[in-house]
Scaffold this active site. Structure first.
Site, short mmCIF file in Angstrom:
data_model
loop_
_atom_site.label_atom_id
_atom_site.label_comp_id
_atom_site.label_asym_id
_atom_site.label_seq_id
_atom_site.Cartn_x
_atom_site.Cartn_y
_atom_site.Cartn_z
CG ASP A 1 -1.75 1.19 1.41
OD1 ASP A 1 -1.90 1.94 0.43
OD2 ASP A 1 -2.28 1.39 2.53
CG ASN B 1 -2.80 5.52 -1.34
OD1 ASN B 1 -2.79 4.35 -0.96
ND2 ASN B 1 -3.81 6.04 -2.00
CG ASP C 1 -5.86 3.39 0.31
OD1 ASP C 1 -5.00 2.49 0.40
OD2 ASP C 1 -6.49 3.61 -0.74
CG ASP D 1 -1.28 1.55 -3.81
OD1 ASP D 1 -0.06 1.50 -4.09
OD2 ASP D 1 -1.70 1.98 -2.70
CD GLU E 1 -9.57 -20.32 -12.38
OE1 GLU E 1 -9.59 -20.50 -11.16
OE2 GLU E 1 -10.40 -19.60 -12.96
CG HIS F 1 -6.32 -15.42 -6.34
ND1 HIS F 1 -5.71 -16.01 -7.42
CD2 HIS F 1 -7.60 -15.22 -6.68
CE1 HIS F 1 -6.61 -16.15 -8.38
NE2 HIS F 1 -7.77 -15.68 -7.96
C1 GLC Z 1 -11.51 -17.72 -10.69
C2 GLC Z 1 -10.70 -16.80 -9.80
C3 GLC Z 1 -11.46 -16.60 -8.51
C4 GLC Z 1 -12.79 -15.96 -8.84
C5 GLC Z 1 -13.56 -16.76 -9.89
C6 GLC Z 1 -14.67 -15.95 -10.49
O1 GLC Z 1 -11.63 -18.99 -10.17
O2 GLC Z 1 -9.42 -17.30 -9.61
O3 GLC Z 1 -10.75 -15.84 -7.59
O4 GLC Z 1 -13.56 -15.88 -7.67
O5 GLC Z 1 -12.75 -17.14 -10.98
O6 GLC Z 1 -14.17 -14.96 -11.35
CA CA Z 2 -3.41 2.22 -1.30
#
Ligand code: GLC
Ligand code: CA
Length: 539
Positions: free
Chosen positions: A17, A19, A21, A25, A252, A317
Site C-alpha cells: 500500500d 498511500n 489507505d 496499489d 484457468e 489467491h
Molecule cells: C476464478 C478466480 C477466482 C474468482 C472466480 C470468479 O476462479 O481465480 O478468484 O472468484 O474465478 O471470477
Molecule cells: Ca493504497
C-alpha cells in the site's frame, strides 16, 4: 519459447500500500519491482486491476479499459510497465471474460429491456416465477436471478453481481477481443484467463444431472465445463489474438477429462500455452498427501510432455497457503517451505510463485468470522451451519479452506501492519509477521527467501531443469523423486515431504549436490530434505 519464464503472482490488494489507505496499489507494486528482480523472477501476473465494485475483489469487472480507483490510474499502469521493462520483467494481466460485474455498462443497459443494443450480451431466459433449472452458483444459492424489467432470469455461475456473458453473440466476442488488443497495444506480454471453461452453456439449459458432491461445491460446473463449442470459442480467441504474436496465455480451467486437458494445452490445438486446473480448496484439503501430489505431477507430464507447458504452482489467491497445505507450517515451516520451492523449480513447465510463498507465509487462521472478507468463505460458513454443523465446526472448516489465508497482506518487515501499510489494512495481517518477513530474511543466508533465490538461479542456469525430460524415480510414498535428462546430462531430484527421517539408497557424492536445504547425511533423508544432484553420465 516460454521455457525460461518464472512467474510471480501478485494479489494487488494485499501486496503493498503506497498511500496508506489500507489497500495495496500499483505504486506499491512499482516500489517493489527491484525486490522481485532481485528474487530472479521474469514475469508478474497481477490478479485483476480493472475498475470493479469488488464484490469478488476485482473478478467482477465494471470497466476493462480503466484501472480500479483504489489501485491507481492508467498513468500508474504505464509507469509500472516502464519499470518492468527496465528490469526485464514481463506483465501478465488477468482476463475475466466468463462474466462482468452487474455494474458494467453492458449489463446496466442489458437489464433494462429486451430490445436495447446490449440485450443479447448476457444470458437471459424466460421462465415465469421459477428458476429455469437446478444450476447453483459457485458462491451459493441459485445461479439465476430475476429481473423485473425483462420478466426474465439472468445466469450467474459466480455471485449474482457477476452475470455470465453470452459468448454465442459474435458482437460481444468482438468487443472483448478489441479490449484484449488494447492491452496488447499497451505492451502486455501475457494473459491469465479466468474461469474460461464455461463459455458455452448447454443448449436449452437442461438440469444438471450431477448429484451434489460430498463437498457441496458448485455441482453444475463440471456439467457445463469444456464442451466442444467452448473449445471453439477459445480457439477463435487465441488464433485471433495470441498464437502468431508469441503472447503467453494460461487458462484457468475446470478439466473434465484427460482429453479435455490435452485439448486446452497441446500446441497443435491452438488454445492456451499453459493451464491452471481449478480444484476447489475444500477438495484439495482432502487430497494433499505427498502421494496425491506426486500422482498429479507425473500424470500431468504424461499427458502434456513437451507439447505444451505445465503450470507448476502450489499456491494462488484461491488456495490455502502451500506450506500449510503440503508442508508443515509449525515445526518445519522453514524446511518444508524450501522443500516445496525445490519441487517447483526443478519440474518441467513454468514455475508460478504466489506472493509471500518465497518467505514461507502460512495460513492466517483469524479468530472471528467477522475477520474474513472472502465471499466464498462466508458462504461455506453459513451453508455449513444451515446443514446442521455447529458454529464451531463451521468456523473451523472456513478457517482451513478460506481463500483469505492466501490474501492476508504481504509481510515486508516487523513494523506495524508488517510494513504493508501504516493504516489498518483491508484484511488483517498474519500475527506471525514479526518472525516471518522479507526484511529479516534478506540478511539471513539460511532464510527461505535466499533459498528461493538460489533455486531460481539454479533453474535459469541449468539446461536439464529448463528443457530436460522427466522420469519418475520410484521411492517411498512421502518422497517425490525424479530425473531430468537433457543432452546426456542428468539431474536427480529427491524431495522428502514428511517430518520423519527416511533411508535412501541413491548413489552420489556430496560434491555432486547442486542444492540442498539441510546438511548432507549419506543414506539418510532428513525431514523435508530436498536434494538436487548432478548425476555423472560417464561422458
Ligand atoms: C476464478 C478466480 C477466482 C474468482 C472466480 C470468479 O476462479 O481465480 O478468484 O472468484 O474465478 O471470477
Ligand atoms: Ca493504497
Amino acid at each position: 519459447m516460454f521455457n525460461d519464464l518464472i512467474i510471480y503472482q501478485i494479489y494487488p490488494r494485499s501486496f503493498k500500500d503506497s498511500n496508506n489507505d489500507g489497500i495495496g496499489d500499483l505504486k506499491g507494486i512499482i516500489e517493489k519491482i527491484p525486490y522481485l528482480a532481485e528474487l530472479g523472477i521474469n514475469a508478474i501476473w497481477m490478479s485483476p486491476i480493472y475498475a470493479s465494485p469488488n464484490d469478488d475483489n476485482g473478478y467482477d469487472v465494471s470497466d476493462y479499459y480503466s484501472i480500479m480507483n483504489e489501485f491507481g490510474t492508467m498513468e500508474d499502469f504505464d509507469l509500472l510497465k516502464k519499470t518492468c521493462d527496465k528490469y526485464n520483467i514481463k506483465i501478465i494481466m488477468d482476463l475475466v471474460m466468463n462474466h462482468t460485474s452487474d455494474e458494467h455498462k453492458w449489463f446496466k443497459e442489458a437489464r433494462k429491456s429486451k430490445d436495447n443494443p446490449y440485450s443479447d450480451y448476457y444470458i437471459f431466459v424466460d421462465n415465469h416465477n421459477k428458476e429455469p433449472n437446478n444450476w447453483e452458483s459457485c458462491f451459493g444459492g441459485s445461479a439465476w436471478e430475476y429481473v423485473k424489467e425483462r420478466d426474465q432470469f439472468y445466469l450467474h455461475l459466480f455471485s449474482k453481481k457477476q452475470p455470465d456473458l453470452n459468448w454465442d453473440n459474435p458482437k460481444m466476442r468482438k468487443e472483448l477481443y478489441q479490449m484484449i488488443q488494447f492491452w496488447i497495444d499497451k505492451g502486455v506480454q501475457g494473459f491469465r484467463i479466468d474461469a474460461i471453461s464455461y463459455l458455452k452453456k448447454p443448449e436449452g439449459f437442461p438440469n444438471s444431472p450431477f448429484e451434489e458432491d460430498k463437498f457441496g461445491h458448485a455441482k453444475c460446473m463440471k456439467f457445463i465445463a469444456g464442451n466442444l463449442k467452448t473449445h471453439q470459442y477459445i480457439k477463435e480467441m487465441c488464433e485471433t489474438l495470441f498464437i502468431d504474436k508469441n503472447i503467453f496465455t494460461v487458462g484457468e480451467v475446470t478439466a473434465t477429462s484427460d482429453e479435455d486437458i490435452k485439448q486446452y494445452v497441446l500446441k497443435d490445438n491452438h488454445e492456451f500455452s499453459a493451464i491452471i486446473p481449478f480444484v476447489p480448496p475444500i477438495v484439495e484439503i482432502h487430497q494433499n498427501k505427498p502421494i496425491d501430489l506426486k500422482k498429479r505431477i507425473f500424470k500431468m507430464y504424461d499427458l502434456i510432455k513437451d507439447q505444451g507447458y505445465i503450470a507448476n504452482f502450489l499456491s494462488n489467491h484461491d488456495k490455502p497457503r502451500q506450506v500449510s497445505l503440503y508442508g508443515n507450517d509449525q515445526e518445519y515451516l522453514k524446511d518444508s517451505s524450501k522443500a516445496l520451492a525445490s519441487l517447483m523449480h526443478t519440474l518441467p513447465g513454468i514455475p508460478f510463485i504466489y506472493q509471500g510463498e518465497e518467505i514461507g507465509m502460512s495460513n492466517v487462521y483469524y479468530e472471528n468470522i467477522e475477520d474474513y472478507n472472502d465471499l466464498d468463505t462466508l458462504n461455506i460458513y453459513h451453508k455449513s451451519i444451515k446443514e446442521g454443523k455447529s458454529k464451531e465446526e463451521a468456523f473451523k472448516l472456513a478457517q482451513i479452506i478460506s481463500r483469505d489465508n492466501a490474501r492476508s497482506p504481504m509481510q515486508w518487515d516487523d513494523s506495524l501492519n508488517a510494513g504493508f501499510s501504516s493504516c489498518s489494512p483491508w484484511l488483517k495481517v498474519n500475527p506471525n509477521y514479526k518472525d516471518i518477513n522479507v526484511k529479516q530474511q534478506i540478511g539471513d543466508p539460511d532464510s527461505v527467501l535466499n533459498y528461493y533465490k538460489k533455486s531460481i538461479h539454479l533453474r535459469k542456469n541449468n539446461p536439464c531443469l529448463l528443457y530436460g525430460d522427466l522420469k519418475e524415480v520410484k521411492t517411498s510414498d512421502d518422497v517425490i523423486s525424479f530425473t531430468r535428462t537433457y543432452q546426456n546430462k542428468i539431474v536427480l531430484v529427491i524431495i522428502s515431504l514428511t517430518s520423519k527421517e527416511l533411508p535412501y539408497d541413491f548413489n552420489f557424492k556430496e560434491n555432486d549436490i547442486l542444492l540442498t536445504n539441510k546438511e548432507f547425511k549419506k543414506g539418510v533423508l532428513l525431514p523435508y530434505q530436498a536434494l538436487i544432484v548432478n548425476l555423472k553420465t560417464g561422458k
